[in-house]
Design an enzyme around this catalytic site. Structure first.
Site, PDB file in Angstrom:
ATOM      1  N   MET A 330       1.003  -1.073  -0.056  1.00 56.68           N
ATOM      2  CA  MET A 330      -0.099   0.159  -0.120  1.00 56.68           C
ATOM      3  C   MET A 330       0.846   1.297   0.080  1.00 56.68           C
ATOM      4  O   MET A 330       0.517   2.417  -0.744  1.00 56.68           O
ATOM      5  CB  MET A 330      -0.977   0.132   1.174  1.00 56.68           C
ATOM      6  CG  MET A 330      -1.960   1.050   1.261  1.00 56.68           C
ATOM      7  SD  MET A 330      -3.104   1.100   2.754  1.00 56.68           S
ATOM      8  CE  MET A 330      -3.908  -0.218   2.386  1.00 56.68           C
ATOM      9  N   TRP A 333       2.175   1.713  -3.461  1.00 59.38           N
ATOM     10  CA  TRP A 333       1.317   2.033  -4.259  1.00 59.38           C
ATOM     11  C   TRP A 333       1.119   3.611  -4.335  1.00 59.38           C
ATOM     12  O   TRP A 333       0.867   4.406  -5.299  1.00 59.38           O
ATOM     13  CB  TRP A 333      -0.126   1.352  -3.852  1.00 59.38           C
ATOM     14  CG  TRP A 333      -1.259   2.146  -4.613  1.00 59.38           C
ATOM     15  CD1 TRP A 333      -1.522   2.105  -5.719  1.00 59.38           C
ATOM     16  CD2 TRP A 333      -2.157   2.988  -4.070  1.00 59.38           C
ATOM     17  NE1 TRP A 333      -2.631   2.998  -6.282  1.00 59.38           N
ATOM     18  CE2 TRP A 333      -3.208   3.458  -5.148  1.00 59.38           C
ATOM     19  CE3 TRP A 333      -2.622   3.258  -2.600  1.00 59.38           C
ATOM     20  CZ2 TRP A 333      -4.431   4.227  -4.911  1.00 59.38           C
ATOM     21  CZ3 TRP A 333      -3.597   4.032  -2.518  1.00 59.38           C
ATOM     22  CH2 TRP A 333      -4.475   4.615  -3.312  1.00 59.38           C
ATOM     23  N   HIS A 334       1.164   4.288  -3.196  1.00 58.58           N
ATOM     24  CA  HIS A 334       0.913   5.722  -3.012  1.00 58.58           C
ATOM     25  C   HIS A 334       2.344   6.279  -3.638  1.00 58.58           C
ATOM     26  O   HIS A 334       1.758   7.475  -4.433  1.00 58.58           O
ATOM     27  CB  HIS A 334       0.816   6.094  -1.596  1.00 58.58           C
ATOM     28  CG  HIS A 334      -0.572   5.943  -0.593  1.00 58.58           C
ATOM     29  ND1 HIS A 334      -0.647   4.922   0.058  1.00 58.58           N
ATOM     30  CD2 HIS A 334      -1.458   6.570  -1.048  1.00 58.58           C
ATOM     31  CE1 HIS A 334      -1.888   5.086   0.281  1.00 58.58           C
ATOM     32  NE2 HIS A 334      -2.591   5.921  -0.238  1.00 58.58           N
ATOM     33  N   GLY A 335       3.292   5.895  -3.537  1.00 61.84           N
ATOM     34  CA  GLY A 335       4.647   6.479  -4.324  1.00 61.84           C
ATOM     35  C   GLY A 335       5.828   5.902  -3.990  1.00 61.84           C
ATOM     36  O   GLY A 335       5.792   5.330  -2.660  1.00 61.84           O
TER      37      GLY A 335
END
Length: 405
Positions: A330, A333-335
């Site tokens: 996760m 996924w955000h960066g």
């Protein structure tokens, strides 16, 4: 020519609702005008990704064709002898565009040419469809319906993340008139609540307060020689947390509202998250469609894989490793930046500690009343706000600004 930004101003809603009036009238009469609804979606998507965002529009077209080919082909060949390798190949191919977009900033200051607004949400839908095809919970794929599911206008830019079978149940049916009148009532309520959240409360926290407390935090940091925690930094933590919630929850409410007008019960994304009594309860209330997606398609599958391969005999260790992988994914996924990754690891650690605490107090006669409940909410709220401070990247700004001085 500027493109049309979804949910950016009242004018967008006036145009969108006016365009959807035939859909609303049709549903009130017990009919769903699918072709007209698809036509409206197409026009608005062209307006969103046209003009100065034409490159994103081209990327969206290529992406949709790619995902459609993957899903349809896998749907046909998933029962062949080489189904296992085919599945993993298709899964990786489905994730690949999003991975490229997320990794591009690591190697280049320029944004990825294949990126576009909403690529994450479309990828979650595509990957989920591939996984459920493999599980057999989705028996077959209608290419046209998959496109409608993938490009459902209210949720294309900001979620919530719907599920293929749930969406199909709503879309292939028509609500009874009294049910649809209730959906319209909820849609209007969501719309006004979204306006209050995003354009009033979110504006106060994000536009009026956040720049001021950020400036004060930078000044105090400089005055303290780059060390210590200032009251302005603590204020920034709380202001940013409020802004993040009201802005994102406002967007989600807009998506829910327009979905209701279209006769679709898109899943709710937020359920009073700051009333959570522990961090696990928080993730059952915050960005629920995302957290439930990760629970079902990352955490549960990692848990099953670990147990199948017998990496650990202790079930507690299995869940701990699964939590770590889940929130690490996760975070990435955000960066691909340190603060997003630390944010993910922070929540993994918080949930593991919370599990230890829940097991410790099980069977013990510890106090449980409104005061202990209020204390649990207070502690959870502050833990979450601190995680949002990490997530904001402002700590990186503080350190970088002081370093160059």
């Amino acid at each position: 020519m500027p493109s049309m930004q979804p949910y950016a101003n009242p004018r967008y809603f006036v145009i969108l609702i006016a365009a959807l009036l035939p859909v609303i009238i049709g549903l009130l009469r017990g009919r769903r005008h699918r072709n007209y609804e698809s036509f409206v979606a197409l026009i608005f998507i062209i307006a969103m990704f046209g003009g100065d965002k034409w490159q994103q529009g081209v990327a969206l077209i290529a992406y949709v064709i790619w995902q459609l080919l993957l899903v349809v082909c896998y749907g046909k060949y998933r029962q062949t002898k080489n189904a296992g390798p085919i599945y993993y190949t298709v899964l990786l191919a489905s994730i690949a565009p999003l991975a490229i977009v997320k990794l591009t900033p690591v190697f280049s200051p320029q944004p990825s040419l294949i990126g576009f607004l909403g690529i994450s949400y479309l990828t979650f839908k595509s990957v989920q469809t591939v996984m459920e095809l493999r599980d057999g919970t989705i028996k077959q794929i209608d290419p046209l319906f998959f496109l409608r599911f993938l490009l459902f206008l209210p949720t294309i830019s900001s979620g919530p993340i719907d599920r293929y079978r749930r969406f199909a149940k709503d879309y292939n049916g028509v609500p009874k008139q009294d049910e649809y009148l209730e959906m319209l009532r909820k849609g209007v309520r969501y719309l006004f609540q979204g306006f209050a959240y995003k354009f009033i409360i979110g504006y106060v926290f994000g536009t009026l307060m956040l720049p001021r407390v950020a400036h004060m935090a930078l000044m105090q940091r400089s005055a303290m020689g780059g060390t210590g925690i200032s009251w302005a930094l603590v204020a920034y933590m709380y202001v940013y947390s409020m802004y993040l919630f009201f802005d994102f929850a406002g967007y989600s409410l807009f998506a829910l509202s327009i979905s209701q007008f279209c006769g679709i019960n898109t899943p709710v994304n937020f359920n009073q998250p700051f009333k959570a009594k522990n961090i696990k309860d928080f993730w059952n209330r915050w960005h629920m469609s995302l957290s439930f997606w990760f629970r079902d398609f990352v955490f549960m599958r990692v848990t099953f894989m670990i147990m199948k391969k017998r990496w650990f005999k202790n079930r507690v260790r299995v869940s701990q490793l699964a939590y770590l992988i889940n929130f690490l994914v996760m975070g990435f996924w955000h960066g691909v930046t340190w603060y997003y990754i630390v944010y993910g690891l922070f929540h993994a650690g918080a949930i593991i500690i919370n599990d230890y605490w829940l097991r410790y107090k099980k069977g013990k006669s510890l106090p449980s009343n409104r005061w202990t409940g209020a204390l649990a909410i207070f502690v959870t709220f502050n833990v979450v706000c601190f995680s949002f401070l990490i997530f904001s990247g402002f700590l990186n700004t503080l350190w970088f600004t002081h370093a160059i001085r």
